[in-house]
Structure formats: structure tokens, C-alpha cells
Design a protein around this motif. Structure first.
Motif, PDB file in Angstrom:
ATOM      1  N   GLY A   6       0.759  -1.301   0.015  1.00  0.00           N
ATOM      2  CA  GLY A   6      -0.161  -0.048   0.048  1.00  0.00           C
ATOM      3  C   GLY A   6       0.928   1.153  -0.230  1.00  0.00           C
ATOM      4  N   ILE A   7       0.627   2.360  -0.900  1.00  0.00           N
ATOM      5  CA  ILE A   7       1.296   3.508  -0.804  1.00  0.00           C
ATOM      6  C   ILE A   7       0.214   4.521  -0.556  1.00  0.00           C
ATOM      7  N   ILE A  69       3.345   2.053   3.126  1.00  0.00           N
ATOM      8  CA  ILE A  69       4.201   3.134   2.912  1.00  0.00           C
ATOM      9  C   ILE A  69       3.636   4.447   3.226  1.00  0.00           C
ATOM     10  N   LEU A  70       3.713   5.048   4.236  1.00  0.00           N
ATOM     11  CA  LEU A  70       3.225   6.629   3.918  1.00  0.00           C
ATOM     12  C   LEU A  70       4.124   7.513   3.366  1.00  0.00           C
ATOM     13  N   ALA A  71       3.486   7.627   1.928  1.00  0.00           N
ATOM     14  CA  ALA A  71       4.447   8.400   0.843  1.00  0.00           C
ATOM     15  C   ALA A  71       3.970   9.849   1.139  1.00  0.00           C
ATOM     16  N   CYS A  72       4.122  10.349   2.308  1.00  0.00           N
ATOM     17  CA  CYS A  72       3.326  11.772   2.433  1.00  0.00           C
ATOM     18  C   CYS A  72       4.184  12.172   3.659  1.00  0.00           C
ATOM     19  N   ARG A  96       2.811  -4.058   9.035  1.00  0.00           N
ATOM     20  CA  ARG A  96       3.741  -2.871   8.967  1.00  0.00           C
ATOM     21  C   ARG A  96       3.570  -1.647   8.310  1.00  0.00           C
ATOM     22  N   VAL A  97       3.827  -0.465   8.822  1.00  0.00           N
ATOM     23  CA  VAL A  97       3.450   0.796   8.263  1.00  0.00           C
ATOM     24  C   VAL A  97       4.826   1.551   8.320  1.00  0.00           C
ATOM     25  N   LEU A  98       5.500   1.938   7.304  1.00  0.00           N
ATOM     26  CA  LEU A  98       6.814   2.609   7.138  1.00  0.00           C
ATOM     27  C   LEU A  98       6.379   4.155   6.592  1.00  0.00           C
TER      28      LEU A  98
END
Length: 274
Positions: A6-7, A69-72, A96-98
Motif C-alpha cells: 500500500g502506498i 508506505i506513508l509516502a507523505c 507494518r507501516v513505514l
């Protein structure tokens, strides 16, 4: 889509990160969600950003994504740690959240010779002090100077980033950063929208200043993470599929997305309750 990566981004900027990740790791399936209906996050409170980001992470988990992935930068700065420490155990302790700040701060010190690094970012990211805190962990000798650039995201999202107005605001913020220290030799673009202004930013800075955007750094960091966590890598589905979702108009999203992703996309609408 079960097993997808997830992005997430508050809007379109995360597509610049997705573009680099899929170039380096094309074999996996990806889900992208832009919370465009509630964007931008940059000027919102910590509590609001946390609430919105958590909602979106829960949505990804419900779609079967084991890794998000928190692409923010704003979400990474204001929500990531709380979600990791307070919510993951409850939601799914195996997922997991990165974020995008950590992989960037792990390497930025390698690029500077003067130990003076500038960060251009949104108000929210600057106020969080996340870059200062994280860079100090890895490179305590590096001094970090920050400059908020509140006009850049609206200019980019309104497709005004190639206009004289954009030139004016690029010069205004880069000059304000350099006034803090003339010895800055690395400038980090601390917002995933800013690569669309990268050439203008380079032109506005002295030639010896190196400009770093996050996409390639985050992609390399993800590749390394999956190498170090084979149990997570094995949970990811393959096939090279990319699905795009937005909380706002799909027509608007598809039009804007090409700017950031460099290719046509077809999105679907997601309704998230505030």
C-alpha cells in the motif's frame, strides 16, 4: 488486492514515490490511495492528520495489504510513530507501516561536506521538527536548517508550477533558506510534490548545492527493508499490478496523476467517513 504494497498520500505527491518504487521493484502488486478530498494535510493539526492517516491505514489493511508506505511527509511526521506504537498491535501486529522520513534521514549525512543541510517542506513537517530529530540520531554533527514552502503544493496541484509565479515563490523560499546559512551544500526536498519543481529549485540555488528528492531514496530503502525482512517479503503478491484509489473525483485524480506518475492511470473512488 491481497498481498499488495500500500502506498498512501494525502494527494498526488506520493505518486512520485510510487514511480521510483515500481521502477526498482516492478514485480510486486501495489495499491495507491490519495486522500484528495481532505488534502492538503500540511496545515492541519497533529490530531487531524493522525485521525485521517489511521483511517487510510485501516482501509489498506482491509484490502489485504500487509505493508503500507506513508509516502507523505506530513503523515510520516505527524502520525507514523503513534500508529506504530499505539495502533498496530490492535489492528494487526504482523503488518507494518513505514514512512518516508526515516530512510531519507539515514543517508542524507553522506552527501554533505560542510555538515550543513537544508530542508524544504510543508508547514506541518517543519513544525514537527521530524527532520531535525531524525537526522541528529544518525548524523549528530550535521546542522539542519528548515524552510516552510506553503505556496508550492497549491501551485503544483493547480498545474502552475511552470509559470513565472512559481519562479517567484521558488526564489523566495530558497533565498530564505540560504539566508539561514550560506554553507548549506545539500538541500532535501521534504515533500513528495516538490520533485516537480526540482529543476527550478536547482537553478535558484548555487551550483555547488546538491538537491535530493525522496523517491529513489525511499525505493532503495524499501528494497533493503524487504531483504532484511524475508518474512514480510514472502507475504507480498507478485504480478506487477497497480491499482489507484482516491477519496475525491476520479476524473480530477486521473488528470493530475499523469503529472506526478508520468503515465496515464485509471482510479476508483473510495468513501471514507470523517
Amino acid at each position: 488486492m491481497q498481498g499488495s504494497i500500500g502506498i498512501f498520500d494525502s494527494g498526488y505527491g506520493g505518486l512520485t514515490v510510487l514511480k521510483e518504487i515500481t521502477a526498482l521493484l516492478p514485480q510486486y502488486n501495489y495499491l495507491y490511495l490519495g486522500d484528495n478530498a481532505r488534502a492538503p494535510y500540511g496545515n492541519r493539526s497533529f490530531e487531524t492528520v493522525y485521525h485521517y492517516t489511521l483511517q487510510c491505514v485501516e482501509w489498506f489493511f482491509a484490502q489485504g495489504c500487509p505493508l503500507v508506505i506513508l509516502a507523505c511527509n506530513t503523515a510520516s511526521a505527524k502520525a507514523l510513530r503513534t500508529i506504530q506504537q499505539n495502533d498496530l498491535q490492535r489492528l494487526n501486529p504482523h503488518n507494518r507501516v513505514l514512512g518516508v522520513i526515516r530512510p531519507t534521514t539515514e543517508v542524507v549525512g553522506r552527501y554533505t561536506k560542510t555538515n550543513k543541510v537544508g530542508v524544504l517542506a510543508t508547514n506541518g513537517t517543519v513544525q514537527s521538527q521530524s527532520y531535525i530529530i531524525e537526522i541528529e540520531k544518525f548524523f549528530p554533527e550535521v546542522k539542519v536548517y528548515q524552510q516552510a514552502c506553503p505556496m508550492w503544493v497549491p501551485l503544483i496541484e493547480n498545474n502552475e508550477h511552470n509559470t513565472p509565479g512559481a519562479d517567484y515563490f521558488v526564489k523566495e523560499y530558497t533565498n530564505a533558506l540560504l539566508q539561514q546559512s550560506a554553507d548549506i551544500d545539500v538541500v532535501l526536498l521534504g515533500c513528495t510534490h516538490y520533485p516537480l519543481l526540482q529543476e527550478k529549485i536547482k537553478q535558484a540555488l548555487p551550483p555547488q548545492v546538491q538537491v535530493l528528492s525522496q523517491g529513489a531514496i525511499v525505493a532503495a530503502g524499501l528494497k533493503d527493508y524487504l531483504h532484511r525482512h524475508p518474512q514480510m517479503e514472502q507475504r507480498l503478491s507478485r504480478g506487477g499490478e497497480r491499482l489507484f484509489y482516491t477519496t475525491d473525483s476520479t476524473e480530477d485524480f486521473n488528470t493530475h496523476a499523469r503529472l506526478f506518475y508520468g503515465a496515464d492511470v485509471q482510479s476508483a473512488h473510495v468513501e471514507l467517513k470523517s
